[in-house]
Design a protein around this motif. Structure first.
Motif, PDB file in Angstrom:
ATOM      1  N   GLN A   1      -3.365  -5.382   5.863  1.00 23.08           N
ATOM      2  CA  GLN A   1      -2.415  -6.217   5.139  1.00 23.08           C
ATOM      3  C   GLN A   1      -1.215  -5.431   4.617  1.00 23.08           C
ATOM      4  OE1 GLN A   1      -5.739  -6.143   4.527  1.00 23.08           O
ATOM      5  NE2 GLN A   1      -6.328  -8.142   5.321  1.00 23.08           N
ATOM      6  N   LYS A   2      -1.313  -4.114   4.674  1.00 19.45           N
ATOM      7  CA  LYS A   2      -0.265  -3.233   4.162  1.00 19.45           C
ATOM      8  C   LYS A   2      -0.039  -3.463   2.663  1.00 19.45           C
ATOM      9  CE  LYS A   2       2.066  -2.430   8.570  1.00 19.45           C
ATOM     10  NZ  LYS A   2       0.843  -2.404   9.262  1.00 19.45           N
ATOM     11  N   PHE A   3      -1.157  -3.502   1.910  1.00 19.55           N
ATOM     12  CA  PHE A   3      -1.150  -3.678   0.463  1.00 19.55           C
ATOM     13  C   PHE A   3      -1.546  -2.384  -0.225  1.00 19.55           C
ATOM     14  CE2 PHE A   3      -2.823  -8.333   0.782  1.00 19.55           C
ATOM     15  CZ  PHE A   3      -1.544  -8.837   0.861  1.00 19.55           C
ATOM     16  N   ARG A   4      -0.875  -2.094  -1.333  1.00 17.82           N
ATOM     17  CA  ARG A   4      -1.323  -1.083  -2.303  1.00 17.82           C
ATOM     18  C   ARG A   4      -1.439  -1.836  -3.618  1.00 17.82           C
ATOM     19  NH1 ARG A   4       0.558   2.027  -6.549  1.00 17.82           N
ATOM     20  NH2 ARG A   4      -0.177   4.163  -6.663  1.00 17.82           N
TER      21      ARG A   4
ATOM     22  N   GLY B   1      -2.615  -5.993 -11.452  1.00 20.40           N
ATOM     23  CA  GLY B   1      -1.362  -6.146 -12.177  1.00 20.40           C
ATOM     24  C   GLY B   1      -0.124  -5.765 -11.400  1.00 20.40           C
ATOM     25  N   TYR B   2      -0.313  -5.090 -10.238  1.00 22.54           N
ATOM     26  CA  TYR B   2       0.868  -4.649  -9.484  1.00 22.54           C
ATOM     27  C   TYR B   2       0.526  -4.601  -8.005  1.00 22.54           C
ATOM     28  CZ  TYR B   2       5.470  -2.496  -9.146  1.00 22.54           C
ATOM     29  OH  TYR B   2       6.802  -2.256  -8.889  1.00 22.54           O
ATOM     30  N   ILE B   3       1.454  -5.063  -7.175  1.00 24.10           N
ATOM     31  CA  ILE B   3       1.271  -5.106  -5.725  1.00 24.10           C
ATOM     32  C   ILE B   3       2.465  -4.445  -5.057  1.00 24.10           C
ATOM     33  CG2 ILE B   3       1.016  -6.591  -3.695  1.00 24.10           C
ATOM     34  CD1 ILE B   3       0.079  -8.831  -5.685  1.00 24.10           C
ATOM     35  N   ILE B   4       2.191  -3.549  -4.128  1.00 24.11           N
ATOM     36  CA  ILE B   4       3.220  -3.009  -3.238  1.00 24.11           C
ATOM     37  C   ILE B   4       2.819  -3.424  -1.828  1.00 24.11           C
ATOM     38  CG2 ILE B   4       4.350  -0.937  -2.332  1.00 24.11           C
ATOM     39  CD1 ILE B   4       3.683   0.447  -4.996  1.00 24.11           C
ATOM     40  N   ALA B   5       3.749  -4.017  -1.098  1.00 25.56           N
ATOM     41  CA  ALA B   5       3.433  -4.518   0.239  1.00 25.56           C
ATOM     42  C   ALA B   5       4.554  -4.176   1.209  1.00 25.56           C
ATOM     43  CB  ALA B   5       3.224  -6.026   0.195  1.00 25.56           C
ATOM     44  N   SER B   6       4.169  -3.971   2.461  1.00 23.46           N
ATOM     45  CA  SER B   6       5.186  -3.653   3.474  1.00 23.46           C
ATOM     46  C   SER B   6       4.932  -4.367   4.795  1.00 23.46           C
ATOM     47  CB  SER B   6       5.266  -2.133   3.680  1.00 23.46           C
ATOM     48  OG  SER B   6       4.020  -1.636   4.108  1.00 23.46           O
ATOM     49  N   ASP B   7       4.175  -5.440   4.784  1.00 25.03           N
ATOM     50  CA  ASP B   7       3.922  -6.201   6.005  1.00 25.03           C
ATOM     51  C   ASP B   7       5.237  -6.777   6.530  1.00 25.03           C
ATOM     52  OD1 ASP B   7       3.310  -9.001   7.352  1.00 25.03           O
ATOM     53  OD2 ASP B   7       1.505  -7.773   7.536  1.00 25.03           O
TER      54      ASP B   7
END
Length: 145
Positions: free
Chosen positions: A46-49, A61-67
């Motif tokens: 999913q390309k989630f951090r 509380g925090y999402i970084i995504a690059s999909d």
């Protein structure tokens, strides 16, 4: 993959615990603690951090995504010029953007939605989103589980 402003991305909702996320996406590909003892979970497909805040009972509380398929209000962002994306998002309620410059990249921050467009070489490469803090100075958790 749809971004739900102030709520989360896809099936992720701010306030979920890792067990809730794992029930939807499976076990993370990697887990570790950051310098603040927050739990970080990486989902490669999913390309989630994902950051689960230690001081908030390990809630998301925090999402970084690059999909590449990420969409915010129907607008795809990845791989596009930052100013083009911002101009389209202004028409959808994302009015004010603040620029922070770093070595090879820039962050464009929208405080009203607590979102960041991260760019490198003037192209959007990551999207970041944090849980909103309400008028009582508390997190506005969206997950009610």
């Amino acid at each position: 993959m749809k971004i739900n402003p102030k709520h989360g991305i896809d099936k992720l909702l701010f306030g979920m615990k890792l067990a809730d996320v794992s029930a939807v996406y499976g076990k993370p590909d990697k887990e570790y603690k950051d310098e603040d003892d927050n739990l970080i979970a990486l989902y490669n497909e999913q390309k989630f951090r994902l950051t689960f805040y230690q001081e908030e009972d390990l809630k998301l509380g925090y999402i970084i995504a690059s999909d590449p398929g990420l969409e915010l209000t129907g607008i795809k962002m990845m791989g596009r010029k930052a100013l083009d994306v911002q101009n389209e998002l202004r028409d959808k309620g994302f009015q004010k953007w603040t620029k922070e410059g770093y070595d090879t990249y820039e962050n464009w921050f929208n405080e009203d939605h607590w979102t960041v467009l991260q760019t490198e070489f003037d192209v959007v490469v990551k999207f970041e989103m944090g849980a909103i803090i309400n008028d009582k100075d508390e997190f506005d958790w969206k997950f009610k589980g």
